[in-house]
Each structure stands twice: as structure tokens, then as C-alpha cells.
Scaffold this active site. Structure first.
Site, PDB file in Angstrom:
ATOM      1  N   ASN A  42     -25.873  76.943  -7.089  1.00 53.74           N
ATOM      2  CA  ASN A  42     -24.564  76.667  -7.675  1.00 53.74           C
ATOM      3  C   ASN A  42     -24.534  77.142  -9.123  1.00 53.74           C
ATOM      4  O   ASN A  42     -25.543  77.104  -9.844  1.00 53.74           O
ATOM      5  CB  ASN A  42     -24.140  75.206  -7.522  1.00 53.74           C
ATOM      6  CG  ASN A  42     -25.144  74.181  -7.986  1.00 53.74           C
ATOM      7  OD1 ASN A  42     -26.336  74.444  -8.067  1.00 53.74           O
ATOM      8  ND2 ASN A  42     -24.669  72.992  -8.297  1.00 53.74           N
ATOM      9  N   GLU A  44     -22.149  76.645 -12.407  1.00 54.27           N
ATOM     10  CA  GLU A  44     -21.026  75.893 -12.975  1.00 54.27           C
ATOM     11  C   GLU A  44     -20.403  76.627 -14.151  1.00 54.27           C
ATOM     12  O   GLU A  44     -20.892  77.672 -14.591  1.00 54.27           O
ATOM     13  CB  GLU A  44     -21.519  74.491 -13.359  1.00 54.27           C
ATOM     14  CG  GLU A  44     -22.001  73.745 -12.118  1.00 54.27           C
ATOM     15  CD  GLU A  44     -22.327  72.291 -12.355  1.00 54.27           C
ATOM     16  OE1 GLU A  44     -22.513  71.879 -13.518  1.00 54.27           O
ATOM     17  OE2 GLU A  44     -22.390  71.555 -11.346  1.00 54.27           O
ATOM     18  N   ASN A  45     -19.293  76.057 -14.628  1.00 51.57           N
ATOM     19  CA  ASN A  45     -18.523  76.729 -15.670  1.00 51.57           C
ATOM     20  C   ASN A  45     -17.890  75.683 -16.574  1.00 51.57           C
ATOM     21  O   ASN A  45     -17.450  74.624 -16.085  1.00 51.57           O
ATOM     22  CB  ASN A  45     -17.447  77.595 -14.994  1.00 51.57           C
ATOM     23  CG  ASN A  45     -16.749  78.497 -15.970  1.00 51.57           C
ATOM     24  OD1 ASN A  45     -15.871  78.064 -16.709  1.00 51.57           O
ATOM     25  ND2 ASN A  45     -17.140  79.736 -15.991  1.00 51.57           N
ATOM     26  N   ALA A  46     -17.788  75.993 -17.864  1.00 56.80           N
ATOM     27  CA  ALA A  46     -17.200  75.059 -18.826  1.00 56.80           C
ATOM     28  C   ALA A  46     -15.761  74.713 -18.473  1.00 56.80           C
ATOM     29  O   ALA A  46     -15.272  73.635 -18.800  1.00 56.80           O
ATOM     30  CB  ALA A  46     -17.275  75.653 -20.235  1.00 56.80           C
ATOM     31  N   TYR A  48     -14.857  74.236 -15.491  1.00 59.74           N
ATOM     32  CA  TYR A  48     -15.048  73.448 -14.252  1.00 59.74           C
ATOM     33  C   TYR A  48     -14.616  74.138 -12.963  1.00 59.74           C
ATOM     34  O   TYR A  48     -15.410  74.287 -12.055  1.00 59.74           O
ATOM     35  CB  TYR A  48     -14.360  72.077 -14.348  1.00 59.74           C
ATOM     36  CG  TYR A  48     -15.056  71.094 -15.272  1.00 59.74           C
ATOM     37  CD1 TYR A  48     -15.932  71.532 -16.273  1.00 59.74           C
ATOM     38  CD2 TYR A  48     -14.845  69.730 -15.159  1.00 59.74           C
ATOM     39  CE1 TYR A  48     -16.568  70.643 -17.121  1.00 59.74           C
ATOM     40  CE2 TYR A  48     -15.479  68.817 -16.001  1.00 59.74           C
ATOM     41  CZ  TYR A  48     -16.341  69.290 -16.989  1.00 59.74           C
ATOM     42  OH  TYR A  48     -16.968  68.400 -17.814  1.00 59.74           O
ATOM     43  N   CYS A  53     -20.283  77.067  -5.447  1.00 59.67           N
ATOM     44  CA  CYS A  53     -21.341  76.341  -4.742  1.00 59.67           C
ATOM     45  C   CYS A  53     -22.472  77.292  -4.336  1.00 59.67           C
ATOM     46  O   CYS A  53     -22.256  78.497  -4.153  1.00 59.67           O
ATOM     47  CB  CYS A  53     -20.802  75.691  -3.479  1.00 59.67           C
ATOM     48  SG  CYS A  53     -19.727  74.286  -3.748  1.00 59.67           S
ATOM     49  N   GLU A  55     -23.929  77.597  -1.454  1.00 56.66           N
ATOM     50  CA  GLU A  55     -23.704  78.222  -0.149  1.00 56.66           C
ATOM     51  C   GLU A  55     -22.808  79.444  -0.283  1.00 56.66           C
ATOM     52  O   GLU A  55     -23.065  80.501   0.299  1.00 56.66           O
ATOM     53  CB  GLU A  55     -23.032  77.227   0.814  1.00 56.66           C
ATOM     54  CG  GLU A  55     -23.850  75.976   1.086  1.00 56.66           C
ATOM     55  CD  GLU A  55     -23.580  74.848   0.093  1.00 56.66           C
ATOM     56  OE1 GLU A  55     -23.381  75.121  -1.104  1.00 56.66           O
ATOM     57  OE2 GLU A  55     -23.581  73.681   0.526  1.00 56.66           O
ATOM     58  N   CYS A 100     -19.757  71.346   1.138  1.00 54.94           N
ATOM     59  CA  CYS A 100     -18.376  70.916   0.883  1.00 54.94           C
ATOM     60  C   CYS A 100     -17.425  71.593   1.879  1.00 54.94           C
ATOM     61  O   CYS A 100     -17.790  72.549   2.572  1.00 54.94           O
ATOM     62  CB  CYS A 100     -17.966  71.232  -0.561  1.00 54.94           C
ATOM     63  SG  CYS A 100     -17.467  72.934  -0.831  1.00 54.94           S
ATOM     64  N   CYS A 103     -16.928  75.399   1.471  1.00 56.74           N
ATOM     65  CA  CYS A 103     -18.055  76.202   1.977  1.00 56.74           C
ATOM     66  C   CYS A 103     -18.058  76.234   3.506  1.00 56.74           C
ATOM     67  O   CYS A 103     -18.363  77.265   4.109  1.00 56.74           O
ATOM     68  CB  CYS A 103     -19.375  75.661   1.441  1.00 56.74           C
ATOM     69  SG  CYS A 103     -19.582  76.002  -0.324  1.00 56.74           S
TER      70      CYS A 103
HETATM   71  N1  THU Z   1     -22.279  71.847  -4.775  1.00 57.53           N
HETATM   72  C1  THU Z   1     -22.867  72.874  -4.091  1.00 57.53           C
HETATM   73  O1  THU Z   1     -23.342  73.848  -4.685  1.00 57.53           O
HETATM   74  N2  THU Z   1     -22.928  72.790  -2.748  1.00 57.53           N
HETATM   75  C2  THU Z   1     -22.554  71.717  -2.015  1.00 57.53           C
HETATM   76  O2  THU Z   1     -22.693  71.734  -0.818  1.00 57.53           O
HETATM   77  C3  THU Z   1     -21.979  70.533  -2.681  1.00 57.53           C
HETATM   78  C4  THU Z   1     -21.685  70.695  -4.129  1.00 57.53           C
HETATM   79  C5  THU Z   1     -22.268  71.903  -6.236  1.00 57.53           C
HETATM   80  C6  THU Z   1     -20.957  72.107  -6.909  1.00 57.53           C
HETATM   81  C7  THU Z   1     -21.217  71.513  -8.286  1.00 57.53           C
HETATM   82  O3  THU Z   1     -21.867  72.477  -9.077  1.00 57.53           O
HETATM   83  C8  THU Z   1     -22.211  70.401  -8.004  1.00 57.53           C
HETATM   84  O4  THU Z   1     -22.791  70.686  -6.734  1.00 57.53           O
HETATM   85  C9  THU Z   1     -21.596  69.018  -7.990  1.00 57.53           C
HETATM   86  O5  THU Z   1     -20.502  68.963  -7.149  1.00 57.53           O
END
Ligand code: THU
Length: 146
Positions: A42, A44-46, A48, A53, A55, A100, A103
Site C-alpha cells: 500500500n 498512502e498519500n498526504a 488521503y 491498496c 492488492e 477491501c 480491490c
Molecule cells: N489497505 C490495503 O492496502 N489493502 C487492504 O486490503 C485493506 C487496506 C490499506 C489502505 C490503507 O493504506 C491502509 O491499509 C489502511 O486502510
């Protein structure tokens, strides 16, 4: 590829997670039909919402390299306790990290829901195995547009 080997690669991918906001690091290892494996973490970004993810990172890497059929994906994830978000990747004592909904929908685009396997591991040796159909019943996919 053996399940435990794919899970090991997912843990390896998780080490690259960029998670300064959630401190929740996820890794994925996606095996294509020909056996090639694509890793994802995963990112992330400032702001949001641009967060990607693990996957989807793996899928988008694969599709952008010309791969469109896949056998299985291993997913591992959990909280990273330190504040920098770059260490303390415990490989035991965690919980399962189910993909999620977004995904699952991306998987639906490229995978056969009856046969595509989703391996959720909470340690290098403890895992559950599902089909995409089990995790996304009655999913909407490319066949629905024919
Ligand atoms: N996240 C994933 O990378 N995969 C998942 O299956 C569930 C959530 C990440 C997104 C975010 O960076 C962090 O987990 C919290 O939600």
C-alpha cells in the site's frame, strides 16, 4: 507456486509499504497464469484519497506489464506500531487482512471468480484460502456487459 512461498513473498512486499498515516502495512503477491509473481504494497498519500491498496498495486503493475490472467494472490497486513511507519514488521501474532471492496472489484475485472484464490495469512504459516466468488458473491464483471 506453493501457498507458503507466495505468502513469504507477500511479507517481503509488505516491507515496502509507505504508510506514514495509518501505520497499517499491507503486502500482496499476485501470481499470474504463467507463474510470474507481481508484488504490491500500500502507498498512502498526504491527501488521503490517492492512497493505493497493496492488492491494486500488484494488479496494476501486472496489467501494465501485459498480464491479464491470474491464479491467486496472497495478502498480509497489520499495524506497524512505530511512528515512522517503516519498521517493526512483525510476521506473527497479527490478524487476517481481507481485501477491501474496491480491490475485490478490481480482481473481478481480471479473474475468474470460481477459480481465483485469495490467500489471507496472519503469520508465515497460518492462512485461510477463499475463492473470489466467496469474497464477492454475485459480483458485477466484464461478462455482465456482453
Ligand atoms: N489497505 C490495503 O492496502 N489493502 C487492504 O486490503 C485493506 C487496506 C490499506 C489502505 C490503507 O493504506 C491502509 O491499509 C489502511 O486502510
Amino acid at each position: 507456486m506453493q501457498d507458503l512461498e507466495l505468502i513469504r513473498l507477500a511479507y517481503q512486499a509488505r516491507e515496502r509499504a509507505y504508510v506514514p498515516y495509518s501505520h497499517f502495512a499491507v503486502g500482496a503477491a499476485l501470481e499470474a497464469e504463467d507463474g510470474r509473481v507481481f508484488l504490491g504494497c500500500n502507498i498512502e498519500n498526504a491527501a488521503y484519497t490517492p492512497t493505493n491498496c497493496a492488492e491494486r498495486t500488484a494488479f496494476f503493475k501486472a496489467v501494465s506489464e501485459g498480464y491479464r490472467s491470474f491464479r491467486q494472490i496472497a495478502i498480509v497486513g497489520g499495524s506497524v506500531k512505530n511512528s515512522s511507519g517503516e519498521a517493526a514488521y512483525a510476521e506473527a501474532g497479527g490478524d487476517y487482512c481481507p481485501p477491501c471492496g474496491v480491490c475485490r472489484q478490481v480482481m473481478m475485472e481480471f479473474c475468474d471468480p470460481e477459480t481465483f484464490r485469495i490467500l489471507l495469512a496472519k503469520s508465515p504459516r497460518e492462512y485461510l484460502s477463499y475463492t473470489l466468488k466467496e469474497l464477492l458473491p454475485l459480483g458485477f464483471g466484464p461478462k455482465d456487459l456482453l
